[in-house]
Design a protein around this motif. Structure first.
Motif, PDB file in Angstrom:
ATOM      1  N   VAL A 135       0.844  -1.193   0.000  1.00 38.88           N
ATOM      2  CA  VAL A 135       0.000   0.000   0.000  1.00 38.88           C
ATOM      3  C   VAL A 135       0.878   1.242   0.000  1.00 38.88           C
ATOM      4  O   VAL A 135       1.724   1.411   0.877  1.00 38.88           O
ATOM      5  N   GLY A 136       0.682   2.104  -0.993  1.00 34.71           N
ATOM      6  CA  GLY A 136       1.386   3.379  -1.045  1.00 34.71           C
ATOM      7  C   GLY A 136       0.678   4.385  -0.148  1.00 34.71           C
ATOM      8  O   GLY A 136      -0.548   4.430  -0.103  1.00 34.71           O
ATOM      9  N   VAL A 137       1.465   5.174   0.566  1.00 29.60           N
ATOM     10  CA  VAL A 137       0.926   6.147   1.524  1.00 29.60           C
ATOM     11  C   VAL A 137       1.434   7.535   1.135  1.00 29.60           C
ATOM     12  O   VAL A 137       2.599   7.694   0.762  1.00 29.60           O
ATOM     13  N   SER A 138       0.581   8.544   1.245  1.00 27.37           N
ATOM     14  CA  SER A 138       0.894   9.880   0.746  1.00 27.37           C
ATOM     15  C   SER A 138       1.939  10.638   1.554  1.00 27.37           C
ATOM     16  O   SER A 138       2.621  11.494   1.013  1.00 27.37           O
ATOM     17  N   ASN A 139       2.066  10.350   2.852  1.00 27.22           N
ATOM     18  CA  ASN A 139       3.049  11.093   3.653  1.00 27.22           C
ATOM     19  C   ASN A 139       3.596  10.222   4.783  1.00 27.22           C
ATOM     20  O   ASN A 139       2.979   9.237   5.177  1.00 27.22           O
ATOM     21  N   SER A 140       4.745  10.627   5.306  1.00 25.80           N
ATOM     22  CA  SER A 140       5.439   9.807   6.300  1.00 25.80           C
ATOM     23  C   SER A 140       4.702   9.743   7.637  1.00 25.80           C
ATOM     24  O   SER A 140       4.772   8.734   8.338  1.00 25.80           O
ATOM     25  N   ALA A 141       3.986  10.798   8.001  1.00 21.96           N
ATOM     26  CA  ALA A 141       3.236  10.774   9.262  1.00 21.96           C
ATOM     27  C   ALA A 141       2.142   9.702   9.212  1.00 21.96           C
ATOM     28  O   ALA A 141       1.967   8.927  10.165  1.00 21.96           O
ATOM     29  N   LEU A 142       1.429   9.650   8.107  1.00 21.39           N
ATOM     30  CA  LEU A 142       0.382   8.639   7.958  1.00 21.39           C
ATOM     31  C   LEU A 142       0.993   7.245   7.867  1.00 21.39           C
ATOM     32  O   LEU A 142       0.463   6.296   8.443  1.00 21.39           O
ATOM     33  N   LEU A 143       2.089   7.115   7.166  1.00 19.79           N
ATOM     34  CA  LEU A 143       2.770   5.826   7.064  1.00 19.79           C
ATOM     35  C   LEU A 143       3.105   5.303   8.468  1.00 19.79           C
ATOM     36  O   LEU A 143       2.834   4.153   8.796  1.00 19.79           O
ATOM     37  N   SER A 144       3.659   6.161   9.296  1.00 20.43           N
ATOM     38  CA  SER A 144       4.020   5.780  10.657  1.00 20.43           C
ATOM     39  C   SER A 144       2.777   5.399  11.466  1.00 20.43           C
ATOM     40  O   SER A 144       2.776   4.402  12.191  1.00 20.43           O
ATOM     41  N   GLU A 145       1.715   6.174  11.331  1.00 13.06           N
ATOM     42  CA  GLU A 145       0.477   5.891  12.059  1.00 13.06           C
ATOM     43  C   GLU A 145      -0.126   4.553  11.637  1.00 13.06           C
ATOM     44  O   GLU A 145      -0.537   3.748  12.483  1.00 13.06           O
ATOM     45  N   LEU A 146      -0.169   4.320  10.328  1.00 13.54           N
ATOM     46  CA  LEU A 146      -0.730   3.060   9.832  1.00 13.54           C
ATOM     47  C   LEU A 146       0.086   1.866  10.305  1.00 13.54           C
ATOM     48  O   LEU A 146      -0.472   0.871  10.786  1.00 13.54           O
ATOM     49  N   ALA A 147       1.403   1.961  10.156  1.00 14.26           N
ATOM     50  CA  ALA A 147       2.278   0.846  10.539  1.00 14.26           C
ATOM     51  C   ALA A 147       2.238   0.593  12.043  1.00 14.26           C
ATOM     52  O   ALA A 147       2.260  -0.565  12.482  1.00 14.26           O
TER      53      ALA A 147
END
Length: 106
Positions: free
Chosen positions: A62-74
């Motif tokens: 899954v591609g994520v638009s920004n690093s903050a969201l990536l961190s939250e999702l993971a």
């Protein structure tokens, strides 16, 4: 003459499905269906900021638009998203989720 294994329409259908999958002939339709599945599991807010990149060896990319969201999702949502995906779409045989930074979400 005794036959070993299956024959007939069922095995022919399976062979054709495997050929289509190997050749990538159904990929555009499959990608769209996978995106729909992700949207339903992730919900509108997460889906708007993410994009399904594909499945590799049972891992949904899954591609994520920004690093903050990536961190939250993971960190906070991966387990629940994976549980929902495996519960609601067991046929996809997804065993893990991998989030990647991908600024080109549309």
């Amino acid at each position: 003459m005794k036959r070993h294994g299956r024959s007939g329409p069922e095995s022919l259908g399976k062979a054709l499905a495997e050929l289509v999958a190997l050749r990538g002939l159904a990929r555009p339709r499959g990608d769209a269906q996978l995106a729909d599945v992700w949207r339903n599991v992730a919900g509108p807010q997460i889906a708007a900021a993410t994009k399904v990149l594909g499945i590799r060896r049972g891992v949904l990319q899954v591609g994520v638009s920004n690093s903050a969201l990536l961190s939250e999702l993971a960190s906070f949502h991966k387990a629940s998203l994976l549980a929902a995906m495996t519960r609601e779409h067991a046929d996809l045989k997804i065993r893990d989720l991998k989030f990647r930074l991908n600024g080109e979400i549309s």
